[in-house]
Each structure stands twice: as structure tokens, then as C-alpha cells.
Scaffold this active site. Structure first.
Site, PDB file in Angstrom:
ATOM      1  N   GLY A  46      33.467  39.917  46.426  1.00  0.00           N
ATOM      2  CA  GLY A  46      34.666  39.108  46.622  1.00  0.00           C
ATOM      3  C   GLY A  46      35.574  39.216  45.418  1.00  0.00           C
ATOM      4  O   GLY A  46      35.109  39.442  44.297  1.00  0.00           O
ATOM      5  N   GLN A  51      42.089  37.392  39.454  1.00  0.00           N
ATOM      6  CA  GLN A  51      41.175  38.215  38.655  1.00  0.00           C
ATOM      7  C   GLN A  51      41.746  39.579  38.305  1.00  0.00           C
ATOM      8  O   GLN A  51      41.206  40.273  37.452  1.00  0.00           O
ATOM      9  CB  GLN A  51      39.849  38.409  39.399  1.00  0.00           C
ATOM     10  CG  GLN A  51      39.069  37.126  39.560  1.00  0.00           C
ATOM     11  CD  GLN A  51      37.781  37.382  40.304  1.00  0.00           C
ATOM     12  OE1 GLN A  51      37.771  37.419  41.524  1.00  0.00           O
ATOM     13  NE2 GLN A  51      36.698  37.593  39.572  1.00  0.00           N
ATOM     14  N   CYS A 107      30.172  36.706  38.843  1.00  0.00           N
ATOM     15  CA  CYS A 107      31.631  36.785  38.933  1.00  0.00           C
ATOM     16  C   CYS A 107      32.097  37.995  38.136  1.00  0.00           C
ATOM     17  O   CYS A 107      31.651  38.213  37.008  1.00  0.00           O
ATOM     18  CB  CYS A 107      32.245  35.503  38.344  1.00  0.00           C
ATOM     19  SG  CYS A 107      34.045  35.465  38.426  1.00  0.00           S
ATOM     20  N   LEU A 108      32.999  38.783  38.732  1.00  0.00           N
ATOM     21  CA  LEU A 108      33.486  39.984  38.039  1.00  0.00           C
ATOM     22  C   LEU A 108      34.197  39.631  36.730  1.00  0.00           C
ATOM     23  O   LEU A 108      34.274  40.452  35.833  1.00  0.00           O
ATOM     24  CB  LEU A 108      34.447  40.768  38.944  1.00  0.00           C
ATOM     25  CG  LEU A 108      33.817  41.433  40.180  1.00  0.00           C
ATOM     26  CD1 LEU A 108      34.906  42.018  41.066  1.00  0.00           C
ATOM     27  CD2 LEU A 108      32.800  42.487  39.795  1.00  0.00           C
ATOM     28  N   HIS A 149      33.828  30.305  46.320  1.00  0.00           N
ATOM     29  CA  HIS A 149      33.985  30.815  44.948  1.00  0.00           C
ATOM     30  C   HIS A 149      35.390  31.418  44.777  1.00  0.00           C
ATOM     31  O   HIS A 149      36.083  31.148  43.792  1.00  0.00           O
ATOM     32  CB  HIS A 149      32.892  31.868  44.687  1.00  0.00           C
ATOM     33  CG  HIS A 149      32.947  32.529  43.350  1.00  0.00           C
ATOM     34  ND1 HIS A 149      31.974  32.367  42.392  1.00  0.00           N
ATOM     35  CD2 HIS A 149      33.858  33.379  42.801  1.00  0.00           C
ATOM     36  CE1 HIS A 149      32.290  33.072  41.309  1.00  0.00           C
ATOM     37  NE2 HIS A 149      33.423  33.707  41.535  1.00  0.00           N
ATOM     38  N   GLU A 150      35.826  32.211  45.759  1.00  0.00           N
ATOM     39  CA  GLU A 150      37.124  32.895  45.644  1.00  0.00           C
ATOM     40  C   GLU A 150      38.291  31.919  45.832  1.00  0.00           C
ATOM     41  O   GLU A 150      39.320  32.048  45.172  1.00  0.00           O
ATOM     42  CB  GLU A 150      37.232  34.045  46.647  1.00  0.00           C
ATOM     43  CG  GLU A 150      36.141  35.110  46.570  1.00  0.00           C
ATOM     44  CD  GLU A 150      35.914  35.673  45.179  1.00  0.00           C
ATOM     45  OE1 GLU A 150      36.834  35.658  44.335  1.00  0.00           O
ATOM     46  OE2 GLU A 150      34.785  36.129  44.907  1.00  0.00           O
ATOM     47  N   HIS A 153      38.923  30.314  42.709  1.00  0.00           N
ATOM     48  CA  HIS A 153      39.694  31.182  41.803  1.00  0.00           C
ATOM     49  C   HIS A 153      41.198  30.992  41.996  1.00  0.00           C
ATOM     50  O   HIS A 153      41.936  30.849  41.027  1.00  0.00           O
ATOM     51  CB  HIS A 153      39.375  32.661  42.049  1.00  0.00           C
ATOM     52  CG  HIS A 153      38.247  33.200  41.221  1.00  0.00           C
ATOM     53  ND1 HIS A 153      38.201  33.103  39.852  1.00  0.00           N
ATOM     54  CD2 HIS A 153      37.126  33.882  41.576  1.00  0.00           C
ATOM     55  CE1 HIS A 153      37.090  33.687  39.395  1.00  0.00           C
ATOM     56  NE2 HIS A 153      36.416  34.170  40.425  1.00  0.00           N
TER      57      HIS A 153
HETATM   58 ZN   LIG Z   1      34.603  35.088  40.506  1.00  0.00          ZN
END
Ligand SMILES: [Zn+2]
Length: 185
Positions: A46, A51, A107-108, A149-150, A153
Site C-alpha cells: 500500500g 509518502q 511502512c515504506l 493505515h493508508e 497517511h
Molecule cells: Zn505507511
């Protein structure tokens, strides 16, 4: 194939709420394609536009049915309708949620950090695709976790905000100690 640069915490763009998308044009579709390419390149399931340094409410998700990550449930999860599907959620809104579950999340924007977060086990989400067509999904399992989660963000909420102070302090210290070279000014 264009992979975009991933902004890592403490980049400010990760903690700023994103704005609604109003223009569904070719430039938007090209950006969405780049977000999907970026997930492929980084093996992410995701991604939120924040991000990659863009403050529009855009989320991309694609969860392979077979994964090689540190999530303890990945090996046992049954095949679901949402596996191996390319999802784009623009201006997503959670319309309903049910239950609670705990998953170990990564998380990236926080490379190599994994920790447990409690979230709803099921969510109903309304959104638009990259052509401006409205749709709704009922998500469970990892899809529900990933969506929450996204969506966090794009509201400027990073995952440690959902953890205890002790845990989040530990994660922040780890990230700061790395001397992150990808931080924007
Ligand atoms: Zn993340």
C-alpha cells in the site's frame, strides 16, 4: 515504469493532511500509475501520495496472495477476493467499521520497522477510481488493515501515532538515529 522517491519519517509531508482531488485528468492517471510502479519496485502492498511527497488524497493498494514479509499472519491467510488486485482509492471515506484486530504493520516510510497496531477488523470504504468513478468496498483481513493505515497517511497520521508512547518513542529514536538522508527541508 517510474518509481517515485519515498519520503521517510521525519519528512514533514508525512504529517500534513492531504487535500481532496478535484481534477481527474491524464496527469492524475499518470501519477497513479507511478504510485503503482513505486509499490512494485519497493514490494509495498500500500502507498499513500504523502509518502511520495504529494498532498492529494490518493491511496494505492495491491496485496499479493503469497507474501514474503514479516507479518506473522501472512502464511496462514486464506485467499480472498481482494488479493492480487490493483486498487486505487481517491478521496476515500470510511463509512462504517466493525470489530478490532491487531496486526504487525510495516511502512515504506519507516524501513525495517514492524510493530503491532490495533485497528478495526472490517471497514467499508467509499472512494473514486482514477477515472472519477465512485465505488465502495467492504474490506477485511489485511486489506482492511492496509486501507486504514493508508487513509491515516492521507490524514497526516503515521502508524506510531496508533501505538503506546513507549513504542512510538522507541520508533522515533530509531529513525532519528539513522540520520535519514531523505528528509525534505
Ligand atoms: Zn505507511
Amino acid at each position: 515504469m517510474t518509481a517515485l522517491r519515498i519520503f521517510e519519517w521525519p519528512s514533514k509531508v508525512l504529517e500534513v493532511p492531504a487535500q481532496e482531488v478535484v481534477l481527474f485528468d491524464n496527469a492524475l492517471r499518470a501519477f497513479v500509475a507511478d504510485m503503482h510502479d513505486t509499490m512494485k519496485e519497493t514490494a509495498g502492498i500500500g502507498l499513500a501520495a504523502n509518502q511520495v511527497g504529494d498532498l492529494r488524497r490518493i491511496v494505492t493498494i495491491e496485496i499479493p496472495s503469497v507474501r514474503n514479509d514479516k507479518s506473522e499472519k501472512s502464511a496462514t491467510e486464506e485467499p480472498k477476493w481482494w488479493h492480487n488486485k490493483r486498487f486505487t482509492f481517491i478521496n476515500p471515506v470510511v463509512t462504517n467499521s466493525e470489530g478490532t484486530d491487531r496486526w504487525q504493520e510495516g511502512c515504506l516510510s519507516f524501513p525495517d520497522i514492524f510493530d503491532f497496531v490495533e485497528r478495526a477488523s472490517e471497514v467499508w470504504v467509499k472512494a473514486f477510481d482514477e477515472n472519477g468513478k465512485e465505488f465502495e468496498v467492504h474490506a477485511d483481513g489485511l486489506f482492511a488493515v492496509c486501507l486504514q493505515h493508508e487513509i491515516d497517511h492521507i490524514n497526516g497520521i503515521v502508524f506510531f501515532k496508533r501505538m503506546s508512547k513507549l513504542k512510538s518513542d522507541r520508533i522515533k529514536a530509531k529513525m532519528l538515529k539513522r540520520g535519514n538522508i531523505h528528509v525534505d527541508a
